[in-house]
Design a protein around this motif. Structure first.
Motif, PDB file in Angstrom:
ATOM      1  N   THR A  81       0.805  -1.223   0.000  1.00 50.37           N
ATOM      2  CA  THR A  81       0.000   0.000   0.000  1.00 50.37           C
ATOM      3  C   THR A  81       0.838   1.274   0.000  1.00 50.37           C
ATOM      4  O   THR A  81       0.285   2.371  -0.027  1.00 50.37           O
ATOM      5  CB  THR A  81      -0.943   0.037   1.215  1.00 50.37           C
ATOM      6  OG1 THR A  81      -0.160  -0.033   2.414  1.00 50.37           O
ATOM      7  CG2 THR A  81      -1.942  -1.111   1.185  1.00 50.37           C
ATOM      8  N   GLY A  82       2.160   1.171   0.030  1.00 49.11           N
ATOM      9  CA  GLY A  82       3.013   2.353   0.111  1.00 49.11           C
ATOM     10  C   GLY A  82       3.009   3.175  -1.162  1.00 49.11           C
ATOM     11  O   GLY A  82       2.827   2.651  -2.263  1.00 49.11           O
ATOM     12  N   GLN A 113      -6.071   0.004  -2.373  1.00 52.29           N
ATOM     13  CA  GLN A 113      -7.352  -0.089  -1.662  1.00 52.29           C
ATOM     14  C   GLN A 113      -8.402  -0.786  -2.524  1.00 52.29           C
ATOM     15  O   GLN A 113      -9.246  -1.526  -2.003  1.00 52.29           O
ATOM     16  CB  GLN A 113      -7.822   1.310  -1.255  1.00 52.29           C
ATOM     17  CG  GLN A 113      -6.967   1.951  -0.173  1.00 52.29           C
ATOM     18  CD  GLN A 113      -6.844   1.093   1.088  1.00 52.29           C
ATOM     19  OE1 GLN A 113      -7.835   0.528   1.573  1.00 52.29           O
ATOM     20  NE2 GLN A 113      -5.620   0.988   1.611  1.00 52.29           N
ATOM     21  N   GLU A 114      -8.364  -0.556  -3.835  1.00 56.16           N
ATOM     22  CA  GLU A 114      -9.267  -1.292  -4.724  1.00 56.16           C
ATOM     23  C   GLU A 114      -8.988  -2.790  -4.654  1.00 56.16           C
ATOM     24  O   GLU A 114      -9.911  -3.612  -4.614  1.00 56.16           O
ATOM     25  CB  GLU A 114      -9.100  -0.806  -6.160  1.00 56.16           C
ATOM     26  CG  GLU A 114      -9.556   0.609  -6.427  1.00 56.16           C
ATOM     27  CD  GLU A 114      -9.329   1.007  -7.868  1.00 56.16           C
ATOM     28  OE1 GLU A 114      -9.831   0.295  -8.770  1.00 56.16           O
ATOM     29  OE2 GLU A 114      -8.633   2.013  -8.114  1.00 56.16           O
ATOM     30  N   VAL A 115      -7.703  -3.163  -4.681  1.00 55.71           N
ATOM     31  CA  VAL A 115      -7.315  -4.571  -4.605  1.00 55.71           C
ATOM     32  C   VAL A 115      -7.791  -5.178  -3.287  1.00 55.71           C
ATOM     33  O   VAL A 115      -8.378  -6.271  -3.261  1.00 55.71           O
ATOM     34  CB  VAL A 115      -5.796  -4.717  -4.769  1.00 55.71           C
ATOM     35  CG1 VAL A 115      -5.350  -6.145  -4.469  1.00 55.71           C
ATOM     36  CG2 VAL A 115      -5.369  -4.317  -6.178  1.00 55.71           C
ATOM     37  N   LEU A 116      -7.555  -4.476  -2.203  1.00 54.66           N
ATOM     38  CA  LEU A 116      -7.994  -4.972  -0.892  1.00 54.66           C
ATOM     39  C   LEU A 116      -9.509  -5.146  -0.851  1.00 54.66           C
ATOM     40  O   LEU A 116     -10.013  -6.152  -0.336  1.00 54.66           O
ATOM     41  CB  LEU A 116      -7.545  -4.003   0.202  1.00 54.66           C
ATOM     42  CG  LEU A 116      -6.063  -4.046   0.559  1.00 54.66           C
ATOM     43  CD1 LEU A 116      -5.670  -2.814   1.368  1.00 54.66           C
ATOM     44  CD2 LEU A 116      -5.740  -5.315   1.354  1.00 54.66           C
ATOM     45  N   ALA A 117     -10.238  -4.183  -1.404  1.00 52.36           N
ATOM     46  CA  ALA A 117     -11.699  -4.269  -1.385  1.00 52.36           C
ATOM     47  C   ALA A 117     -12.191  -5.459  -2.198  1.00 52.36           C
ATOM     48  O   ALA A 117     -13.114  -6.181  -1.774  1.00 52.36           O
ATOM     49  CB  ALA A 117     -12.298  -2.970  -1.928  1.00 52.36           C
ATOM     50  N   LEU A 118     -11.602  -5.690  -3.365  1.00 55.60           N
ATOM     51  CA  LEU A 118     -12.019  -6.815  -4.199  1.00 55.60           C
ATOM     52  C   LEU A 118     -11.711  -8.148  -3.527  1.00 55.60           C
ATOM     53  O   LEU A 118     -12.524  -9.077  -3.564  1.00 55.60           O
ATOM     54  CB  LEU A 118     -11.332  -6.744  -5.565  1.00 55.60           C
ATOM     55  CG  LEU A 118     -11.837  -5.648  -6.510  1.00 55.60           C
ATOM     56  CD1 LEU A 118     -10.902  -5.509  -7.709  1.00 55.60           C
ATOM     57  CD2 LEU A 118     -13.255  -5.949  -6.977  1.00 55.60           C
ATOM     58  N   ALA A 121     -14.095  -8.601  -0.607  1.00 53.14           N
ATOM     59  CA  ALA A 121     -15.446  -8.868  -1.095  1.00 53.14           C
ATOM     60  C   ALA A 121     -15.602 -10.306  -1.566  1.00 53.14           C
ATOM     61  O   ALA A 121     -16.700 -10.874  -1.528  1.00 53.14           O
ATOM     62  CB  ALA A 121     -15.796  -7.907  -2.233  1.00 53.14           C
ATOM     63  N   ALA A 122     -14.494 -10.903  -2.012  1.00 58.88           N
ATOM     64  CA  ALA A 122     -14.514 -12.297  -2.458  1.00 58.88           C
ATOM     65  C   ALA A 122     -14.307 -13.273  -1.298  1.00 58.88           C
ATOM     66  O   ALA A 122     -14.164 -14.479  -1.526  1.00 58.88           O
ATOM     67  CB  ALA A 122     -13.438 -12.521  -3.509  1.00 58.88           C
ATOM     68  N   GLY A 123     -14.277 -12.752  -0.086  1.00 51.90           N
ATOM     69  CA  GLY A 123     -14.082 -13.604   1.082  1.00 51.90           C
ATOM     70  C   GLY A 123     -12.641 -13.975   1.339  1.00 51.90           C
ATOM     71  O   GLY A 123     -12.362 -14.924   2.069  1.00 51.90           O
ATOM     72  N   LEU A 124     -11.712 -13.215   0.746  1.00 54.68           N
ATOM     73  CA  LEU A 124     -10.286 -13.475   0.900  1.00 54.68           C
ATOM     74  C   LEU A 124      -9.701 -12.368   1.776  1.00 54.68           C
ATOM     75  O   LEU A 124      -9.353 -11.286   1.289  1.00 54.68           O
ATOM     76  CB  LEU A 124      -9.606 -13.505  -0.473  1.00 54.68           C
ATOM     77  CG  LEU A 124     -10.182 -14.532  -1.455  1.00 54.68           C
ATOM     78  CD1 LEU A 124      -9.697 -14.264  -2.869  1.00 54.68           C
ATOM     79  CD2 LEU A 124      -9.825 -15.942  -1.025  1.00 54.68           C
ATOM     80  N   ALA A 125      -9.637 -12.622   3.063  1.00 54.49           N
ATOM     81  CA  ALA A 125      -9.229 -11.593   4.020  1.00 54.49           C
ATOM     82  C   ALA A 125      -7.813 -11.129   3.730  1.00 54.49           C
ATOM     83  O   ALA A 125      -6.867 -11.920   3.703  1.00 54.49           O
ATOM     84  CB  ALA A 125      -9.334 -12.125   5.443  1.00 54.49           C
ATOM     85  N   ALA A 126      -7.666  -9.831   3.473  1.00 55.35           N
ATOM     86  CA  ALA A 126      -6.372  -9.272   3.100  1.00 55.35           C
ATOM     87  C   ALA A 126      -6.105  -8.005   3.898  1.00 55.35           C
ATOM     88  O   ALA A 126      -7.026  -7.289   4.295  1.00 55.35           O
ATOM     89  CB  ALA A 126      -6.345  -8.956   1.601  1.00 55.35           C
ATOM     90  N   GLN A 127      -4.821  -7.734   4.108  1.00 49.74           N
ATOM     91  CA  GLN A 127      -4.396  -6.553   4.842  1.00 49.74           C
ATOM     92  C   GLN A 127      -3.325  -5.815   4.044  1.00 49.74           C
ATOM     93  O   GLN A 127      -2.618  -6.416   3.233  1.00 49.74           O
ATOM     94  CB  GLN A 127      -3.845  -6.932   6.217  1.00 49.74           C
ATOM     95  CG  GLN A 127      -4.864  -7.584   7.137  1.00 49.74           C
ATOM     96  CD  GLN A 127      -4.267  -7.960   8.476  1.00 49.74           C
ATOM     97  OE1 GLN A 127      -3.094  -8.309   8.545  1.00 49.74           O
ATOM     98  NE2 GLN A 127      -5.069  -7.892   9.520  1.00 49.74           N
ATOM     99  N   GLY A 128      -3.185  -4.524   4.303  1.00 53.01           N
ATOM    100  CA  GLY A 128      -2.197  -3.722   3.627  1.00 53.01           C
ATOM    101  C   GLY A 128      -0.853  -3.745   4.333  1.00 53.01           C
ATOM    102  O   GLY A 128      -0.772  -3.942   5.547  1.00 53.01           O
ATOM    103  N   ASP A 129       0.207  -3.547   3.565  1.00 56.69           N
ATOM    104  CA  ASP A 129       1.576  -3.441   4.090  1.00 56.69           C
ATOM    105  C   ASP A 129       2.205  -2.211   3.447  1.00 56.69           C
ATOM    106  O   ASP A 129       2.597  -2.231   2.286  1.00 56.69           O
ATOM    107  CB  ASP A 129       2.372  -4.697   3.757  1.00 56.69           C
ATOM    108  CG  ASP A 129       3.772  -4.703   4.357  1.00 56.69           C
ATOM    109  OD1 ASP A 129       4.282  -3.609   4.677  1.00 56.69           O
ATOM    110  OD2 ASP A 129       4.368  -5.785   4.480  1.00 56.69           O
ATOM    111  N   GLU A 130       2.315  -1.127   4.218  1.00 59.49           N
ATOM    112  CA  GLU A 130       2.793   0.141   3.680  1.00 59.49           C
ATOM    113  C   GLU A 130       4.293   0.151   3.476  1.00 59.49           C
ATOM    114  O   GLU A 130       4.804   0.944   2.678  1.00 59.49           O
ATOM    115  CB  GLU A 130       2.390   1.286   4.608  1.00 59.49           C
ATOM    116  CG  GLU A 130       2.637   2.658   4.029  1.00 59.49           C
ATOM    117  CD  GLU A 130       2.063   3.767   4.881  1.00 59.49           C
ATOM    118  OE1 GLU A 130       2.193   4.952   4.500  1.00 59.49           O
ATOM    119  OE2 GLU A 130       1.465   3.456   5.936  1.00 59.49           O
TER     120      GLU A 130
END
Length: 286
Positions: A81-82, A113-118, A121-130
Motif C-alpha cells: 500500500t506504500g 485499496q481497490e485490490v484490498l476491497a475486491l 469482497a470475495a471472502g479473501l481476508a487481506a491486509q495492507g503493508d505500507e
C-alpha cells in the motif's frame, strides 16, 4: 556467477505475440529467471520491452499494474500500500552492477485499496503493508516491460500455504481490474530447479522442454483442470519445480484472465539449461 549465452527454443504455433485491441487488458505471466536477468536479458528481455511498448500504445488508459511474485510469501494475504516502494536487492553473490539498479516506479495507495476491497469482497481476508519494497521477482521483469518505471505498481503477496486453486481464486477476485486499466501480472518461472544450475553454455535440458511444452499445450487447449493438477499430470513436474512457489503465479494470471482464452507467447527461451523463461499473455479469444 558469470553471464552466459542462452539457448533459444524453436517457436511452434502462435509464436509472435500481439497485444489485443479492445477495452480489456490481457493478463500476463512472465518468468523472471535469475536476478542476473536484469542485466543479461537474453532474448526474453527485449521481447518483454517490445510487448510493453505495444501495450502502452494500444491501451493508453493503463493506470496501474498488480503483480504477484514468489519472493513475497506471507502467512496471510497482504497487499503493498506504500506510495513509493523501495527497490529491494533480495539476493547475494552477484556482480556489483546488479546492486546499483533501481526501479523507481511509484506505488498506488488508491489502487491498493481497490485490490484490498475486491479480495475482501470475495471472502479473501487481506491486509495492507505500507512498508513492503519491490522484490526482484517484481522489479526485474517490470524493468524490461516498462523501463521508464512510470506505471504505478501494487504487489500482492503469495500466501505461504496456497495451492494452485487458491492462487487462481486470488487472480479471479481481481479480474474486473483488467477492464479498468490495470494489468495483472504473475511473475514466477516456468521451470525452477536451482539445484541443477551449473552455469556455462549448455543446451536446454530435455525435461525442461517437455514440461514447458506440456504446459503450453494445456494452455492452448484451455484445459484448466489439467493445469490445476499439473503436479500429477505434467511430465517431470517435481523435477521442474521441487517446490511450487515459482510456478504458482501462473494461476494468478490464469484467474485474472478467466475463460475462453487465447494464449500469445512472448518468449520460450531457456537460460542456463534449466530455467525456462516462458512468458505469455492471456486475452479473450474473441
Amino acid at each position: 556467477m558469470t553471464v552466459t549465452q542462452h539457448s533459444p527454443v524453436a517457436s511452434p504455433r502462435h509464436a509472435d505475440a500481439a497485444v489485443p485491441h479492445g477495452a480489456v487488458l490481457p493478463a500476463l505471466f512472465v518468468s523472471h529467471g535469475a536476478p542476473l536477468f536484469a542485466l543479461d536479458a537474453g532474448t526474453t528481455g527485449p521481447a518483454l520491452t517490445q510487448w510493453g511498448a505495444a501495450l502502452r500504445q494500444q491501451f493508453p488508459q493503463l493506470r496501474g499494474i498488480v503483480v504477484m511474485s514468489p519472493h513475497w510469501m506471507a502467512r496471510s494475504l497482504q497487499v503493498m500500500t506504500g506510495p513509493q516502494p523501495a527497490t529491494w536487492h533480495d539476493f547475494g553473490g552477484f556482480p556489483p552492477a546488479l546492486y546499483q539498479l533501481q526501479y523507481p516506479a511509484p506505488g498506488s495507495p488508491a489502487l491498493a485499496q481497490e485490490v484490498l476491497a475486491l479480495l475482501n469482497a470475495a471472502g479473501l481476508a487481506a491486509q495492507g503493508d505500507e512498508a513492503r519494497p519491490f522484490d526482484h521477482g517484481a522489479w526485474v521483469p517490470l524493468m524490461h516491460l516498462f523501463p521508464q518505471a512510470d506505471v504505478p505498481v501494487v504487489q500482492v503477496a503469495l500466501p505461504a500455504q496456497a495451492g494452485p486453486a487458491d492462487v487462481y481464486a486470488l487472480g479471479a477476485a481481481l479480474r474486473s481490474l483488467r477492464s479498468q486499466g490495470v494489468l495483472v501480472v504473475g511473475s514466477g518461472s516456468m521451470t525452477h530447479n536451482l539445484a541443477e544450475f551449473f552455469g556455462g553454455v549448455r543446451e536446454p535440458a530435455p525435461y525442461v522442454l517437455e514440461f514447458s511444452r506440456w504446459i503450453e499445450s494445456a494452455l492452448v487447449r484451455g484445459d484448466l483442470q489439467a493445469l490445476l493438477n499439473y503436479r500429477t499430470l505434467a511430465p517431470h513436474a517435481h523435477r521442474a519445480h521441487p517446490t511450487e512457489d515459482h510456478f504458482l503465479p501462473i494461476f494468478f494470471a490464469l484467474g485474472a484472465a478467466g475463460d475462453d482464452l487465447h494464449t500469445s507467447y512472448l518468449s520460450r527461451e531457456v537460460m542456463y539449461s534449466m530455467l525456462s523463461m516462458d512468458a505469455f499473455a492471456l486475452q479473450a479469444a474473441h
